[in-house]
Each structure stands twice: as structure tokens, then as C-alpha cells.
Design a protein around this motif. Sequence first.
Motif, short mmCIF file in Angstrom:
data_model
loop_
_atom_site.label_atom_id
_atom_site.label_comp_id
_atom_site.label_asym_id
_atom_site.label_seq_id
_atom_site.Cartn_x
_atom_site.Cartn_y
_atom_site.Cartn_z
N TRP A 1 2.24 -3.44 34.23
CA TRP A 1 1.79 -4.35 33.10
C TRP A 1 1.89 -5.84 33.58
O TRP A 1 3.03 -6.20 34.16
CB TRP A 1 2.56 -4.10 31.88
CG TRP A 1 2.36 -2.95 30.89
CD1 TRP A 1 3.52 -2.31 30.68
CD2 TRP A 1 1.32 -2.58 30.35
NE1 TRP A 1 3.11 -1.17 30.08
CE2 TRP A 1 1.64 -1.16 29.72
CE3 TRP A 1 0.04 -2.81 30.38
CZ2 TRP A 1 0.63 -0.44 29.16
CZ3 TRP A 1 -0.77 -2.03 29.60
CH2 TRP A 1 -0.45 -0.81 29.07
N THR B 1 5.00 -0.61 27.15
CA THR B 1 6.31 -0.34 27.50
C THR B 1 6.46 0.35 28.95
O THR B 1 5.33 0.78 29.28
CB THR B 1 6.76 0.67 26.37
OG1 THR B 1 5.69 1.83 26.31
CG2 THR B 1 6.74 -0.10 25.19
N ASP B 2 7.49 0.46 29.45
CA ASP B 2 7.74 1.15 30.69
C ASP B 2 7.17 2.80 30.49
O ASP B 2 6.52 3.38 31.37
CB ASP B 2 8.93 1.40 30.77
CG ASP B 2 9.76 -0.05 31.32
OD1 ASP B 2 9.01 -0.99 31.65
OD2 ASP B 2 10.93 -0.23 31.47
N GLU B 3 7.50 3.31 29.39
CA GLU B 3 6.83 4.67 29.06
C GLU B 3 5.58 4.70 29.30
O GLU B 3 4.89 5.74 29.98
CB GLU B 3 7.41 5.14 27.66
CG GLU B 3 8.85 5.54 27.60
CD GLU B 3 9.49 4.15 27.36
OE1 GLU B 3 10.81 4.34 27.45
OE2 GLU B 3 9.00 3.13 27.28
N ALA C 1 3.42 2.52 30.76
CA ALA C 1 2.87 2.32 32.24
C ALA C 1 3.31 3.28 33.08
O ALA C 1 2.35 3.55 33.87
CB ALA C 1 3.85 1.05 32.56
N GLN C 2 4.02 4.07 33.06
CA GLN C 2 4.12 5.32 33.55
C GLN C 2 3.20 6.49 33.41
O GLN C 2 2.41 6.89 34.41
CB GLN C 2 5.63 5.94 33.53
CG GLN C 2 5.94 7.30 34.38
CD GLN C 2 7.49 7.70 34.18
OE1 GLN C 2 8.21 7.24 33.53
NE2 GLN C 2 7.79 8.71 34.84
#
Length: 222
Positions: free
Chosen positions: A210, A199-201, A203-204
Motif C-alpha cells: 500500500w 490493511t496488512d492482511e 496487502a498480504q
Amino acid sequence: MKKFSVKEINELLGVNDAYKAPQKVMDVMLDDKKREEMFKRFLKVETDVSRDWFREYFQKEQAERKSKKQDFTPDSVAKLLNALISGEDKDDNIYYEPAAGTGSILVAKWQKDRIYNPVASELPLAQLMTYDPRAYWYQAEELSDRALPFLIFNMAIRGMNGVAIQCDSLTRKATHAYFIRNNTSDYLKFSEVIELPKTDEFAQELNVIWVDENEVNDNDII
């Protein structure tokens, strides 16, 4: 101090050829029941968890020296590196290692953490008893499909808390990440292994990008 032979490790892993070992280990690491069964098989043979059991096995049977320039850190060098970068008066309960391989340096750091405890610094025998896995976080990164399963094994059998990320530590391109969790104070407990969603969360949080597996290859390695 026992040294595992290639034959012994293959038998404990349940494979008849070393090339099958990485996939077998990864499959088992993601199965709660089989993971604990495998850990117990190894611990019946060797209980000294202060060193990486797989370093010599991996270097001999699995290392990708040409394509990924893999070489592995001897136990003595791992201990020296940790002695140089860590001090008893430092708050170094967060650890980060890129290109971690199978985890030799990481294991040496974990061993130092569990033995040294400032709360019980004057009572050597009490230091291990007061070690709390929840007080430490280990982030290890490794690109190789072959090394990563053994890195996860080394973290989980020791009851660590942290994350193992399959990524290129320079470009931050990542294909997988695994949460290694021991949410108890029991220093003898095995960790859970949980694959994190892409997820973007996350990844941050992990500072990664990803990508699909075919987007991270030998050409990304400097």
C-alpha cells in the motif's frame, strides 16, 4: 451489435464532457443505488454484454498513450487470446490479468466462462442457465485512474466475483482495491462494489504494497 458514440456514452454517464467521465463512473460505482440505475440505463440501450462497450470510447477520449503507453485490445484479439490460453478440459475458473485497461480481454474470458459449462456441455442452451458466478474468480489490475472506473463497471454490470486493484503490477505498489461481489447463483444479478481497507492482511492476500497515490507515477512504469 451496437457501437456507442462518444455522445451517447457521455449522456448515459451523465456528463457533458468526456474528461469528467472517469470520476463520475467511480463515484457511481461506490453508490449502490446510483450504480444499479446507471447499469439499467445502459442495458436499455444495449443488452449484448459479451464485449467491452467502452474500448473505442476510452481509446479515443481517455487513453494516456504517451505517459502510460496505453493501447487497447480489439474484441477479435481478446477472443483469440482466450481461445489460446483456455481449453474446455481445463479447470480455469480463476483468472488473473495485469494492465487490464477497461477489461476487453477480461470480458471475453467471462463470456467464454458463462457459455461453456461442463455440466451442460451437450446442451448448449442449458449452459448459460447453469452458469454460477460464484464458481469463478477474476483478479484484474490497472494503474490508470482513468481506466480503473470503467474496468470496475465492466466487472460489476456482469455480476462477476473478483477484485480490481489499482496498482503497478511490476512493483506491486497499490493505491486502492475493490472487491467485486455477487454472492448469489443469479447470473443476471449485478455485483456489489466494496472498497477494501488498506490493511496488512489485505496487502498480504493481494500481494501488494500500500502506498499513497503520489508514490505511484509514470516513473514506475517500464
